[in-house]
Write a protein that holds these residues in place. Structure first.
Motif, mmCIF file in Angstrom:
data_model
loop_
_atom_site.group_PDB
_atom_site.id
_atom_site.type_symbol
_atom_site.label_atom_id
_atom_site.label_comp_id
_atom_site.label_asym_id
_atom_site.label_seq_id
_atom_site.Cartn_x
_atom_site.Cartn_y
_atom_site.Cartn_z
ATOM 1 N N PHE A 12 0.824 -1.205 0.000
ATOM 2 C CA PHE A 12 0.000 0.000 0.000
ATOM 3 C C PHE A 12 0.862 1.261 0.000
ATOM 4 C CE2 PHE A 12 -3.381 -2.805 1.833
ATOM 5 C CZ PHE A 12 -4.300 -2.606 0.819
ATOM 6 N N ALA A 13 2.004 1.212 0.704
ATOM 7 C CA ALA A 13 2.906 2.358 0.701
ATOM 8 C C ALA A 13 3.467 2.611 -0.692
ATOM 9 C CB ALA A 13 4.044 2.130 1.697
ATOM 10 N N ALA A 14 3.779 1.522 -1.400
ATOM 11 C CA ALA A 14 4.300 1.669 -2.764
ATOM 12 C C ALA A 14 3.247 2.261 -3.683
ATOM 13 C CB ALA A 14 4.757 0.302 -3.294
ATOM 14 N N PHE A 15 1.992 1.813 -3.533
ATOM 15 C CA PHE A 15 0.920 2.389 -4.334
ATOM 16 C C PHE A 15 0.749 3.871 -4.017
ATOM 17 C CE2 PHE A 15 -0.953 -2.013 -4.831
ATOM 18 C CZ PHE A 15 -0.720 -2.057 -6.195
ATOM 19 N N GLY A 16 0.838 4.202 -2.724
ATOM 20 C CA GLY A 16 0.712 5.607 -2.345
ATOM 21 C C GLY A 16 1.798 6.459 -2.971
ATOM 22 N N ARG A 17 3.032 5.947 -2.998
ATOM 23 C CA ARG A 17 4.125 6.687 -3.635
ATOM 24 C C ARG A 17 3.872 6.833 -5.126
ATOM 25 N NH1 ARG A 17 6.973 3.419 -0.057
ATOM 26 N NH2 ARG A 17 7.430 1.884 -1.663
ATOM 27 N N SER A 18 3.324 5.777 -5.736
ATOM 28 C CA SER A 18 3.078 5.849 -7.180
ATOM 29 C C SER A 18 2.013 6.893 -7.494
ATOM 30 C CB SER A 18 2.650 4.475 -7.713
ATOM 31 O OG SER A 18 1.340 4.165 -7.306
ATOM 32 N N PHE A 19 0.989 7.018 -6.630
ATOM 33 C CA PHE A 19 -0.036 8.032 -6.854
ATOM 34 C C PHE A 19 0.558 9.439 -6.750
ATOM 35 C CE2 PHE A 19 -3.262 4.758 -5.426
ATOM 36 C CZ PHE A 19 -3.787 4.590 -6.687
ATOM 37 N N ARG A 20 1.429 9.645 -5.772
ATOM 38 C CA ARG A 20 2.059 10.966 -5.635
ATOM 39 C C ARG A 20 2.928 11.268 -6.842
ATOM 40 N NH1 ARG A 20 2.555 9.083 -0.303
ATOM 41 N NH2 ARG A 20 4.719 8.467 -0.622
ATOM 42 N N LEU A 21 3.664 10.270 -7.314
ATOM 43 C CA LEU A 21 4.501 10.482 -8.488
ATOM 44 C C LEU A 21 3.641 10.687 -9.732
ATOM 45 C CD1 LEU A 21 7.331 10.693 -9.534
ATOM 46 C CD2 LEU A 21 7.431 8.210 -9.740
ATOM 47 N N ALA A 22 2.490 10.022 -9.773
ATOM 48 C CA ALA A 22 1.575 10.218 -10.898
ATOM 49 C C ALA A 22 1.085 11.656 -10.939
ATOM 50 C CB ALA A 22 0.395 9.256 -10.794
ATOM 51 N N LYS A 23 0.789 12.221 -9.779
ATOM 52 C CA LYS A 23 0.339 13.606 -9.725
ATOM 53 C C LYS A 23 1.426 14.544 -10.225
ATOM 54 C CE LYS A 23 -1.585 14.960 -5.936
ATOM 55 N NZ LYS A 23 -1.820 15.117 -4.474
ATOM 56 N N GLU A 24 2.672 14.273 -9.835
ATOM 57 C CA GLU A 24 3.763 15.130 -10.295
ATOM 58 C C GLU A 24 4.019 14.930 -11.783
ATOM 59 O OE1 GLU A 24 7.167 15.642 -7.967
ATOM 60 O OE2 GLU A 24 6.172 15.341 -6.040
ATOM 61 N N SER A 25 3.838 13.705 -12.266
ATOM 62 C CA SER A 25 3.990 13.462 -13.699
ATOM 63 C C SER A 25 2.908 14.195 -14.481
ATOM 64 C CB SER A 25 3.910 11.955 -13.990
ATOM 65 O OG SER A 25 4.949 11.256 -13.344
ATOM 66 N N PHE A 26 1.712 14.270 -13.897
ATOM 67 C CA PHE A 26 0.622 14.975 -14.560
ATOM 68 C C PHE A 26 0.951 16.457 -14.730
ATOM 69 C CE2 PHE A 26 -3.389 17.386 -14.330
ATOM 70 C CZ PHE A 26 -4.008 16.898 -15.470
ATOM 71 N N HIS A 27 1.706 17.017 -13.792
ATOM 72 C CA HIS A 27 2.100 18.417 -13.907
ATOM 73 C C HIS A 27 2.976 18.648 -15.141
ATOM 74 C CE1 HIS A 27 0.133 19.459 -10.285
ATOM 75 N NE2 HIS A 27 0.998 18.895 -9.462
ATOM 76 N N VAL A 28 3.748 17.619 -15.532
ATOM 77 C CA VAL A 28 4.563 17.744 -16.745
ATOM 78 C C VAL A 28 3.657 17.858 -17.956
ATOM 79 C CG1 VAL A 28 6.288 16.620 -18.198
ATOM 80 C CG2 VAL A 28 6.458 16.445 -15.716
ATOM 81 N N LEU A 29 2.678 16.983 -18.042
ATOM 82 C CA LEU A 29 1.747 17.036 -19.163
ATOM 83 C C LEU A 29 0.931 18.325 -19.156
ATOM 84 C CD1 LEU A 29 0.313 13.408 -19.450
ATOM 85 C CD2 LEU A 29 1.762 14.608 -21.087
ATOM 86 N N LYS A 30 0.615 18.813 -17.958
ATOM 87 C CA LYS A 30 -0.204 20.020 -17.864
ATOM 88 C C LYS A 30 0.537 21.232 -18.411
ATOM 89 C CE LYS A 30 -1.331 21.580 -13.782
ATOM 90 N NZ LYS A 30 -1.981 21.672 -12.445
ATOM 91 N N GLN A 31 1.866 21.199 -18.354
ATOM 92 C CA GLN A 31 2.646 22.304 -18.917
ATOM 93 C C GLN A 31 2.628 22.290 -20.442
ATOM 94 O OE1 GLN A 31 6.536 23.187 -16.769
ATOM 95 N NE2 GLN A 31 6.029 21.218 -15.850
ATOM 96 N N ASP A 32 2.497 21.104 -21.024
ATOM 97 C CA ASP A 32 2.492 20.953 -22.482
ATOM 98 C C ASP A 32 1.318 20.063 -22.891
ATOM 99 O OD1 ASP A 32 5.220 22.240 -22.960
ATOM 100 O OD2 ASP A 32 5.751 20.578 -21.628
ATOM 101 N N PRO A 33 0.081 20.516 -22.719
ATOM 102 C CA PRO A 33 -1.076 19.658 -23.017
ATOM 103 C C PRO A 33 -1.161 19.245 -24.477
ATOM 104 C CG PRO A 33 -1.758 21.945 -22.670
ATOM 105 C CD PRO A 33 -0.322 21.858 -22.259
ATOM 106 N N GLU A 34 -0.503 20.003 -25.372
ATOM 107 C CA GLU A 34 -0.557 19.630 -26.786
ATOM 108 C C GLU A 34 0.145 18.300 -27.051
ATOM 109 O OE1 GLU A 34 3.113 22.305 -26.335
ATOM 110 O OE2 GLU A 34 1.074 22.157 -25.547
ATOM 111 N N LEU A 35 0.979 17.857 -26.113
ATOM 112 C CA LEU A 35 1.659 16.577 -26.294
ATOM 113 C C LEU A 35 0.679 15.406 -26.280
ATOM 114 C CD1 LEU A 35 4.854 17.051 -24.082
ATOM 115 C CD2 LEU A 35 4.576 17.419 -26.538
ATOM 116 N N LEU A 36 -0.507 15.622 -25.740
ATOM 117 C CA LEU A 36 -1.531 14.583 -25.781
ATOM 118 C C LEU A 36 -1.895 14.222 -27.225
ATOM 119 C CD1 LEU A 36 -3.926 15.833 -22.950
ATOM 120 C CD2 LEU A 36 -2.379 13.868 -22.838
#
Length: 303
Positions: A12-36
């Motif tokens: 569960f701790a590993a999943f929690g870390r992955s969710f936090r990293l997913a949120k930070e990864s989403f910030h990368v996409l949010k800076q360049d949404p055209e990459l979608l």
């Protein structure tokens, strides 16, 4: 604390870390949404290739549908299907590499766009082609073997399980191949060896993180698309033209939302791997929480 509970807490701790990293990864996409759009292009290319292969096969008579859902395929038809399969695989990998190249440029402080990713992918066509041949061949062989092993007997079940385990091991081995191609321009077996070395150095956390990412996006798709689809289906079954229209509208909304979330999920997964690989090889990424990244990559001695 029992061993089972400790393992569950670690999971569960590993999943929690992955969710936090997913949120930070989403910030990368949010800076360049055209990459979608690169992921959209990947989906569209597969659909177009599938339609072309189907039209050629049916139009030429190389693929024919008989009674009782039987399909007759001429030997030349298998060749056309095989070519379509490999071409579709190539475009999926091509656009993944383009997206990861752009993400890696953003991580390093650049300001990428769609054209940047495509140009970088064009510089790696040889590596992309070599990896396409390997990945498509291995994937096809594993699916054929697993399908052939399925049956009603216990031995068939065990054989299917063995091939599923082999597939999981292969996915672990090549987890970072796309980021390797994007970062180093090496493809084929060199990229596999590089990917496996990174996975061995950071054993387990990449796969746990990917499972957490799959859980996160899976729940998102289930709620965002599944709910309107289910309500729409129930509405259509009701009486009255109004219910039918409402149901059709909800089903349309569910399909559109599902497609959008699938695009986001695929893009987020590629971004996630790019972030993990960049941190694994450089030890630091500006704009990301070092604590989150450190926890995502615990060494064996820490576990």
């Amino acid at each position: 604390m029992s061993m089972e509970r400790r393992k569950a807490n670690n999971m569960f701790a590993a999943f929690g870390r992955s969710f936090r990293l997913a949120k930070e990864s989403f910030h990368v996409l949010k800076q360049d949404p055209e990459l979608l759009l690169l992921t959209v292009a990947s989906f569209v290319s597969v659909v177009v290739i599938g339609l072309l292969v189907g039209a050629i096969g049916l139009g030429s008579g190389l693929v024919e549908f008989g009674g009782k859902e039987e399909v007759a395929i001429h030997p030349l038809g298998f060749l056309i299907l095989g070519v379509g399969y490999f071409v579709g695989y190539f475009f999926v990998i091509y656009f993944q590499v383009a997206l990861v190249c752009a993400v890696q440029f953003r991580i390093s402080g650049g300001d990428p766009n769609v054209w940047y990713g495509l140009i970088e992918a064009n510089h790696r066509l040889g590596a992309i082609m070599s990896w396409t041949i390997i990945a498509a061949t291995v994937g096809l062989v594993l699916r054929v073997l697993e399908g052939a092993a399925r049956g009603r007997g216990g031995a068939d079940f065990l054989r299917a399980m063995v091939f599923q385990i082999l597939g999981a091991a292969w996915a672990l081995l090549v987890f970072f191949v796309i980021p390797v191609i994007a970062a180093e321009g090496t493809g084929g077996f060199s990229a596999i060896r590089r990917s496996s070395r990174v996975v061995k150095q950071r054993w387990g956390e990449a796969i746990i993180g990917n499972s957490g990412m799959g859980l996160f996006t899976g729940l998102l798709i289930a709620v965002g698309a599944g709910v309107p689809l289910a309500i729409g289906a129930m509405s259509i079954q009701g009486s009255g033209a109004g219910n039918a229209m409402l149901g059709a509208a909800l089903i349309a909304v569910g399909i559109v939302v599902g497609l959008l979330l699938m695009v986001l999920s695929a893009s987020l997964n590629s971004t996630y791997r790019a972030v993990l690989y960049s941190y694994a090889t450089s030890g630091e990424i500006k704009g990301f929480s070092k604590e989150t990244l450190d926890n995502a990559f615990r060494s064996k001695d820490d576990r």
